[in-house]
Design a protein around this motif. Sequence first.
Motif, PDB file in Angstrom:
ATOM      1  N   THR B  75     -60.640  19.301 -58.036  1.00  0.00           N
ATOM      2  CA  THR B  75     -60.405  20.560 -57.164  1.00  0.00           C
ATOM      3  C   THR B  75     -60.958  21.699 -58.215  1.00  0.00           C
ATOM      4  O   THR B  75     -60.503  21.588 -59.499  1.00  0.00           O
ATOM      5  N   SER B  78     -58.630  27.811 -57.249  1.00  0.00           N
ATOM      6  CA  SER B  78     -58.836  28.497 -56.068  1.00  0.00           C
ATOM      7  C   SER B  78     -58.605  29.969 -56.269  1.00  0.00           C
ATOM      8  O   SER B  78     -57.737  30.332 -57.254  1.00  0.00           O
ATOM      9  N   ARG B  82     -56.548  27.091 -49.593  1.00  0.00           N
ATOM     10  CA  ARG B  82     -56.749  25.679 -50.173  1.00  0.00           C
ATOM     11  C   ARG B  82     -57.627  25.618 -51.361  1.00  0.00           C
ATOM     12  O   ARG B  82     -59.031  26.252 -51.322  1.00  0.00           O
TER      13      ARG B  82
END
Lengths: 449, 449
Positions: B75, B78, B82
């Motif tokens: 990921t 952010s 999310r």
Amino acid sequence: MPTIPPRAEGPVGPVGPADLPDDLVDGLVAVLDLVRRGVARTRPEVVRASGLGRSVVAGRVARLLELGVLDEHGTAPSSGGRAPRELALRHDAGVVLVAPLGASRLTVGVTDLAGTLLASLDEPASIADGPGPVLDRVDELFARLLDGLAAERGPVPVWGVGVGLPGPVEFLSGRPNRPPIMPGWDDADVRARLSERWDAPTWVDNDVNLMALGEVVARRHARQGRAPLGDRPDQPEDMLFVKVGTGIGAGLVARGRLLRGAHGCAGDIGHVEAPGGADVVCRCGNTGCLEAVAGGAALVRRAAEMAADGTSPALARLAAAAPGGLGVEEVVRAAQEGDRTSVEMVQASGHLVGQVLATLVNFFDPGLLVLGGRLGAGSDLLLASVRQGVYQRSLPLATRDLRVESAAAGDDPGLAGAAAMVLDELFGREQLRRWLPQGSPSGRRATAA
Amino acid sequence: MPTIPPRAEGPVGPVGPADLPDDLVDGLVAVLDLVRRGVARTRPEVVRASGLGRSVVAGRVARLLELGVLDEHGTAPSSGGRAPRELALRHDAGVVLVAPLGASRLTVGVTDLAGTLLASLDEPASIADGPGPVLDRVDELFARLLDGLAAERGPVPVWGVGVGLPGPVEFLSGRPNRPPIMPGWDDADVRARLSERWDAPTWVDNDVNLMALGEVVARRHARQGRAPLGDRPDQPEDMLFVKVGTGIGAGLVARGRLLRGAHGCAGDIGHVEAPGGADVVCRCGNTGCLEAVAGGAALVRRAAEMAADGTSPALARLAAAAPGGLGVEEVVRAAQEGDRTSVEMVQASGHLVGQVLATLVNFFDPGLLVLGGRLGAGSDLLLASVRQGVYQRSLPLATRDLRVESAAAGDDPGLAGAAAMVLDELFGREQLRRWLPQGSPSGRRATAA
């Protein structure tokens, strides 16, 4: 009084041109192109031709309608269900003013937004009078053309202005750069001068680039059997356009687009070194330039000597009959009539041009080499000599299916070329990027009304 | 045995390449480019950088993931909500095989899908042995490189193959065309030979074009401080790359892209007419070619005479010390050491090259002129002479801020250039169009698994 339209390049709002993403603008340009080229006339046709989703197309079309560059009217034939509305470029929403200026002639015209010529004017004028007098006269003639149009159909906004000049121009700034035959024009801000007067974005380029653009338009027209002036080519084309007139210059087309080079002076071949011309002084100050040895002015000078000293009675006769004395046309005609002196001069010129072009064909590898200008397009003899020179020295692969032809464009390819330049810029990425925050001229008018 | 990957160009399904709309393919290429160039690493970043809607981006990214050219993992940081998944080119999903072949040397390499060189091999070999023996040897070396990779990380599919040849190549067909120093290679189907053996799309171009591409990559790398081989330029660039080695050739870059011309032989300047060299016979059969008068082979021949007849003791000494006899390197070194004969030869060569380049600078108007090749990149003396010739005969506007420099690319710009060629094609419109109905090599593997 001519129509004074709303500003086409006003101060830009908080969302400046640099903030708009390329992809958004490119998407609009792509849809606009499909409609401009006549490939798609309805939203469903845009969907089919582009492969985009219906909602994306609907969004882009809405934006283009809002900008005032597209219009919808009537209904197109339906393939079942509700008949779709027909989309079209608003070609009569405004006009483009064009002025391809020559060394000794001033031509101005007005076209619609599809590039169709609506009216033009033409008169003798010397570019050497300088930018002040020449551009004042251009303005007067523009005004006269617009008055004529206004009398017919009411005031029409000017969306763009296109100027051609017989010398090197820096395309990005719109300024001539040390043009050899244009005293007083060096670094003149031609763009600012015209864009302020006509309140419209203005583009300036050299005459040969505009002739090359005009040639692209004319050849596309001939292929398609219709006249989409200012339209974009359907497929990549690699063309080398060479003007042989009083001077000599070239325009480069790669993948269907004009290549202007890093400084906007690509194609300036008039002052490259001609083989064996070392002792000839050129108007640019250097010696042995191709133009000084093989250009129309050089031929006319030599022809005048031959007429005066009795070497060529044919030239002497033509000189006596021509009101302005010997010109390129007279030399071409004498050669056509078989005058030995003239035939030899034209052949020698074609041979030299061909030798230089052989180098450029090897270098640029065009599929098509077009000769334009009064000498280039007017003389089969010159064409034959150039062909010979090119085929003799170019590589087999480069000449395998190279076509060497005379220009297909009509008498004034500069008018069509200037319109094509303006419309390509006007409906291209940079200008749409400017319009997006504020609307195009007609979009803003619609909003203000 | 080397890895034999799944077919990369198999028979195409009912939706053939020609049926896929350009706009759809271009949209995918645009998103892929943003990720390849490192401009965007997540879907929200693609949305911001492209200005496209979230659903359009999601759709295009899904398609690229499905095709197997993009991958998502981990990921990214952010900005609230999310954390978005990170997108990346699957640079280790496959490899590219590259073989820039010289007249007397054979170099092969293997890169990942970002163009990073993973391994290479190099050995003496004569291109004149013909396509059979030379390409058999290339295959053996490719196999050895792949075996080495497979031992390290298991089998890796070959996504593409890139070959450079020292002669004119028709890019679209991948065939050499009457190459003067490559007996037996005329019209050989190099593409078919390699694409069948490696079951991967193959592109073939001449060595100078690949050097020009390698130079673009090296300069972008130097500017960005990182090495995105095969990456696309960030902004338009107009570069003229000239190789002066044994032979002489040029590569044209316009708006950051290689211009190959109508037949793929743009830049072939070795056989244009050199001023004053009319009596020199060239290996091509014509007389007075630039390469025959000013190329490395001509210099070495003259240097050998000077060494033999006692004119230049310095050259005689270097000739005796060099294992293979006099070469371009020895002439360059003798000139650097001040040997008068060699200095004069190199200067004369530079002067001639400069005269021809002056014409090409006027014609093409590049912002950057780069000299490469063993003579071009190796000799400041040659650079100075070329500069002088160019500035003397080119127009003021064309040379106002023209840079004339030595090549920045390292020892083998051909490897980087060949990888750049393959990756630009592989991730460009034509190849994506082929993949769309059937998936890329890794996409198909994923589906089959």
